[in-house]
Design a protein around this motif. Structure first.
Motif, PDB file in Angstrom:
ATOM      1  N   GLN A 259       0.852  -1.186   0.000  1.00 60.53           N
ATOM      2  CA  GLN A 259       0.000   0.000   0.000  1.00 60.53           C
ATOM      3  C   GLN A 259       0.889   1.238   0.000  1.00 60.53           C
ATOM      4  O   GLN A 259       1.946   1.265   0.638  1.00 60.53           O
ATOM      5  CB  GLN A 259      -0.913   0.019   1.232  1.00 60.53           C
ATOM      6  N   LEU A 260       0.455   2.258  -0.734  1.00 58.76           N
ATOM      7  CA  LEU A 260       1.155   3.540  -0.751  1.00 58.76           C
ATOM      8  C   LEU A 260       0.125   4.642  -0.880  1.00 58.76           C
ATOM      9  O   LEU A 260      -0.780   4.558  -1.697  1.00 58.76           O
ATOM     10  CB  LEU A 260       2.137   3.618  -1.920  1.00 58.76           C
ATOM     11  N   LYS A 261       0.231   5.656  -0.054  1.00 56.43           N
ATOM     12  CA  LYS A 261      -0.710   6.770  -0.141  1.00 56.43           C
ATOM     13  C   LYS A 261      -0.055   8.037   0.374  1.00 56.43           C
ATOM     14  O   LYS A 261       0.771   8.008   1.285  1.00 56.43           O
ATOM     15  CB  LYS A 261      -1.994   6.467   0.629  1.00 56.43           C
ATOM     16  N   LEU A 262      -0.421   9.137  -0.252  1.00 53.50           N
ATOM     17  CA  LEU A 262      -0.095  10.450   0.288  1.00 53.50           C
ATOM     18  C   LEU A 262      -1.151  10.795   1.312  1.00 53.50           C
ATOM     19  O   LEU A 262      -2.342  10.584   1.075  1.00 53.50           O
ATOM     20  CB  LEU A 262      -0.058  11.496  -0.826  1.00 53.50           C
ATOM     21  N   LEU A 263      -0.730  11.319   2.445  1.00 55.85           N
ATOM     22  CA  LEU A 263      -1.651  11.631   3.526  1.00 55.85           C
ATOM     23  C   LEU A 263      -2.032  13.099   3.446  1.00 55.85           C
ATOM     24  O   LEU A 263      -1.216  13.972   3.734  1.00 55.85           O
ATOM     25  CB  LEU A 263      -1.004  11.314   4.882  1.00 55.85           C
ATOM     26  N   HIS A 264      -3.242  13.371   3.037  1.00 53.72           N
ATOM     27  CA  HIS A 264      -3.696  14.755   2.901  1.00 53.72           C
ATOM     28  C   HIS A 264      -4.250  15.233   4.244  1.00 53.72           C
ATOM     29  O   HIS A 264      -5.430  15.494   4.402  1.00 53.72           O
ATOM     30  CB  HIS A 264      -4.745  14.860   1.790  1.00 53.72           C
ATOM     31  N   ASN A 265      -3.363  15.317   5.204  1.00 60.31           N
ATOM     32  CA  ASN A 265      -3.739  15.718   6.552  1.00 60.31           C
ATOM     33  C   ASN A 265      -2.970  16.972   6.940  1.00 60.31           C
ATOM     34  O   ASN A 265      -1.973  17.335   6.317  1.00 60.31           O
ATOM     35  CB  ASN A 265      -3.376  14.626   7.577  1.00 60.31           C
ATOM     36  N   ASP A 266      -3.427  17.609   7.998  1.00 52.29           N
ATOM     37  CA  ASP A 266      -2.639  18.654   8.631  1.00 52.29           C
ATOM     38  C   ASP A 266      -1.880  18.018   9.790  1.00 52.29           C
ATOM     39  O   ASP A 266      -2.487  17.501  10.731  1.00 52.29           O
ATOM     40  CB  ASP A 266      -3.539  19.777   9.158  1.00 52.29           C
TER      41      ASP A 266
END
Length: 315
Positions: A259-266
């Protein structure tokens, strides 16, 4: 030291032979602003102690990478150590992007694990003895799964201030908190865009570098090989001379990406002042709360190969 004796794997010696295989390595990564001058001073005090007229090492820009990696299962691939068993390991690392300079030109790019702390003594001993990782023991907190909105932290048994009356104690070095739940990402989309995002981050700081070289450095997280460079040394009995000192290279061979993901979090990083681990002096990472850039998550299997010498041993 050119005449080397065979290493003795005597009974009770915990040092095993590489390579080793890492299964289900869940890595969370955060790009953090540092100071190029301080990062270079750290490289000069380690890797460049063995620099020659033709070969030296330069940091790339003023951004470093902070990772928390929970590895479910690690074991040696070399008999008889492959029959001894396996362990869980967690690594917290600050990586510096480093260029190998030859004749004034960049010949290769590496990731330098300049700060690394782990959660068990077996990992510490093997990492320091065989590879030259500058490992230290820690206590930590990190999310159990990528969908968990928990916090990250690392504490180390160390000195918060240097003073004759200071007693060794557990102190928190840094924390990372996220303020929004992560969003689902498509693996194939991230494989095609991850390197570009990070290349853009570095390209804003580094002028004149061949972008294909920079892409080679960053692709290591998702393609077959991630190149690590290490400064390996052992002191004499007085702590004055190095009985062994070298710059070594150890590739991480990526076997599978789960699994690979960019985390669009603050995310907010909070760095504490500790005399034993002065991150501001070491890398120019600011004390207190600050933002991080391009947070990401990757779950992978990989093999950590043995270390080979890049520069001659001295001492």
């Amino acid at each position: 030291m050119t005449d080397q004796s065979n290493y003795s794997h005597f009974l009770s010696n915990p040092v095993a032979k590489p390579p080793c295989r890492m299964i289900n390595a869940q890595m969370y990564g955060f790009f953090v602003a540092g100071c190029e001058q301080k990062m270079q001073q750290y490289v000069d005090a380690t890797l460049n102690l063995l620099a020659t007229e033709s070969t030296s090492f330069n940091v790339l820009g003023s951004t470093c990478l902070l990772t928390f990696t929970d590895i479910e299962k690690i074991s040696s691939l070399t008999p008889p150590f492959s029959e001894h068993g396996w362990m869980q390991e967690t690594d917290i690392i600050i990586w510096l992007p480093v260029a190998k300079m030859q004749g004034g030109d960049i010949s290769h790019l590496y990731w330098y694990p300049a700060f690394i702390s782990v959660n068990n003594i077996y990992a510490l001993i093997n990492g320091r003895e065989a590879w030259g990782y500058n490992k230290y023991l820690c206590e930590y907190q990190m999310p159990a799964t990528v969908s968990d909105a928990g916090a990250f932290s690392i504490s180390l048994e160390c000195f918060d201030v240097f003073n004759p009356d200071s007693k060794l104690a557990m102190h928190e070095l840094l924390t990372i908190e996220q303020t929004q739940a992560s969003t689902k990402e498509n693996l194939l989309d991230n494989l095609s865009h991850f390197s570009k995002h990070v290349t853009d981050l570095f390209d804003a700081q580094i002028k004149g570098i061949d972008l294909s070289l920079l892409k080679q450095l960053l692709d290591g997280f998702i393609h077959p090989q991630m190149d690590q460079i290490l400064f390996k040394q052992f002191p004499d009995g007085q702590g004055d001379k190095a009985v062994y000192q070298s710059v070594v290279h150890s590739p991480s061979l990526i076997k599978k990406i789960h699994q690979l993901k960019l985390l669009h979090n603050d995310f907010s990083l909070d760095v504490k002042a500790l005399a034993s681990f002065p991150l501001n002096d070491m890398f120019g990472i600011a004390l207190g709360k600050q933002a991080v850039h391009l947070p990401f998550y990757v779950n992978m299997d990989f093999d950590q190969l043995g270390a080979t010498q890049l520069l001659p041993v001295q001492g």
